[in-house]
Write a protein that holds these residues in place. Structure first.
Motif, PDB file in Angstrom:
ATOM      1  N   MET A  20      72.411 -30.555  69.461  1.00 34.50           N
ATOM      2  CA  MET A  20      72.904 -30.534  70.635  1.00 34.50           C
ATOM      3  C   MET A  20      73.388 -31.854  71.655  1.00 34.50           C
ATOM      4  SD  MET A  20      71.053 -28.407  73.920  1.00 34.50           S
ATOM      5  CE  MET A  20      71.420 -26.754  73.026  1.00 34.50           C
TER       6      MET A  20
ATOM      7  N   SER B  16      67.443 -21.130  83.233  1.00 33.84           N
ATOM      8  CA  SER B  16      67.783 -21.447  82.192  1.00 33.84           C
ATOM      9  C   SER B  16      69.451 -20.772  81.738  1.00 33.84           C
ATOM     10  CB  SER B  16      67.308 -20.175  81.391  1.00 33.84           C
ATOM     11  OG  SER B  16      67.284 -20.470  79.711  1.00 33.84           O
TER      12      SER B  16
ATOM     13  N   ARG C  82      72.707 -23.493  80.856  1.00 30.55           N
ATOM     14  CA  ARG C  82      73.848 -23.190  79.779  1.00 30.55           C
ATOM     15  C   ARG C  82      74.653 -22.394  80.655  1.00 30.55           C
ATOM     16  NH1 ARG C  82      69.301 -19.125  78.200  1.00 30.55           N
ATOM     17  NH2 ARG C  82      70.256 -17.832  79.278  1.00 30.55           N
TER      18      ARG C  82
ATOM     19  N   ASP D 120      70.199 -25.235  76.521  1.00 29.02           N
ATOM     20  CA  ASP D 120      70.136 -24.317  76.030  1.00 29.02           C
ATOM     21  C   ASP D 120      68.966 -24.165  75.662  1.00 29.02           C
ATOM     22  OD1 ASP D 120      68.557 -22.046  74.607  1.00 29.02           O
ATOM     23  OD2 ASP D 120      70.061 -20.524  74.630  1.00 29.02           O
TER      24      ASP D 120
ATOM     25  N   TYR E  12      65.652 -23.359  74.971  1.00 26.96           N
ATOM     26  CA  TYR E  12      65.483 -22.834  73.536  1.00 26.96           C
ATOM     27  C   TYR E  12      65.962 -23.341  72.052  1.00 26.96           C
ATOM     28  CZ  TYR E  12      63.691 -19.919  69.520  1.00 26.96           C
ATOM     29  OH  TYR E  12      63.582 -19.062  68.411  1.00 26.96           O
ATOM     30  N   GLU E  13      66.921 -23.707  72.141  1.00 26.57           N
ATOM     31  CA  GLU E  13      67.764 -24.235  71.344  1.00 26.57           C
ATOM     32  C   GLU E  13      67.444 -25.698  70.861  1.00 26.57           C
ATOM     33  OE1 GLU E  13      72.367 -25.895  70.737  1.00 26.57           O
ATOM     34  OE2 GLU E  13      72.072 -23.703  71.100  1.00 26.57           O
ATOM     35  N   TYR E  14      67.208 -26.308  71.961  1.00 25.50           N
ATOM     36  CA  TYR E  14      66.739 -27.941  72.457  1.00 25.50           C
ATOM     37  C   TYR E  14      65.255 -27.652  71.576  1.00 25.50           C
ATOM     38  CZ  TYR E  14      65.255 -32.053  74.374  1.00 25.50           C
ATOM     39  OH  TYR E  14      65.070 -33.452  74.189  1.00 25.50           O
TER      40      TYR E  14
ATOM     41  N   ILE F  13      63.961 -26.263  69.224  1.00 24.87           N
ATOM     42  CA  ILE F  13      64.305 -26.459  67.940  1.00 24.87           C
ATOM     43  C   ILE F  13      64.764 -27.100  67.151  1.00 24.87           C
ATOM     44  CG2 ILE F  13      65.344 -24.825  66.243  1.00 24.87           C
ATOM     45  CD1 ILE F  13      64.858 -22.404  67.906  1.00 24.87           C
ATOM     46  N   GLN F  14      65.352 -27.694  67.834  1.00 21.32           N
ATOM     47  CA  GLN F  14      66.567 -28.947  67.266  1.00 21.32           C
ATOM     48  C   GLN F  14      65.414 -30.560  67.714  1.00 21.32           C
ATOM     49  OE1 GLN F  14      70.294 -29.059  69.227  1.00 21.32           O
ATOM     50  NE2 GLN F  14      71.281 -27.159  68.026  1.00 21.32           N
TER      51      GLN F  14
ATOM     52  N   SER G 290      59.695 -30.192  74.580  1.00 18.81           N
ATOM     53  CA  SER G 290      60.607 -29.304  75.542  1.00 18.81           C
ATOM     54  C   SER G 290      59.230 -29.271  76.938  1.00 18.81           C
ATOM     55  CB  SER G 290      60.629 -27.943  75.369  1.00 18.81           C
ATOM     56  OG  SER G 290      61.101 -26.947  76.440  1.00 18.81           O
TER      57      SER G 290
END
Length: 175
Positions: A1, A43, A47, A53, A55-57, A59-60, A64
């Motif tokens: 991201m 959130s 976006r 995002d 959640y995406e951040y 995961i990557q 958090s």
């Protein structure tokens, strides 16, 4: 991201309809559900305005934010099926924390229904330990920092009074 942005709005807002399942037997928004509406709005705002995002951040990056402190003032009832305006903003940024301010108003932005301040700690999700924001993240978040004169020195109670006055004067009734 990719964490780049060009001048995002510092005080974005959106609208939400209060859902039946979030209300108590009196038809009022349950006090425990306010934070859900606030966090969902923030959130969505990130976006839309920053292409970010949570959640995406997480995961990557494996990092958090977790809530470590919340202050809430409930000023007027919010009822089932009401459409409310939610304003969110980043009010403080340090190497390992962020603080957000959330306003919940009537649809027209003419009455403050609730105010919430929340502090978050940046953590490594794998270790569950606090970490420092990376320089790129500090720079990205710095783009969103809402800077209002005197806000850092203001108590929560004083801020509630200040915002009620601003809203009465029509500051939030546009858009």
């Amino acid at each position: 991201m990719e964490l780049t942005i060009q001048k995002p709005p510092l005080s974005p807002h959106s609208f939400a309809r209060i859902r039946f399942q979030d209300c108590d037997p009196f038809g009022h928004l349950n006090n425990a559900r306010y934070m859900d509406y606030f966090l969902e709005a923030r959130s969505e705002h990130l976006r839309e305005t920053g292409n970010f995002d949570f959640y995406e951040y997480g995961i990557q990056s494996g990092r958090s934010w977790v809530v470590n402190k919340v202050e809430t003032q409930y000023l007027e009832p919010v009822k089932q099926n009401d459409i409310v305006k939610i304003v969110t903003r980043l009010t403080k940024l340090t190497q390992g924390t962020i603080s957000n301010e959330y306003l919940l108003m009537d649809k027209d932005g003419s009455r403050l229904k609730a105010l919430l301040w929340a502090d978050f700690t940046y953590i490594d999700l794998n270790r569950g330990r606090p970490v420092r924001h990376e320089p790129e993240m500090m720079s990205f978040l710095g783009n969103f920092l809402y800077d209002e004169l005197g806000l850092e020195e203001t108590s929560f109670e004083s801020r509630v009074k200040q915002l009620r006055k601003q809203i009465t004067e029509g500051k939030y009734s546009q858009g």
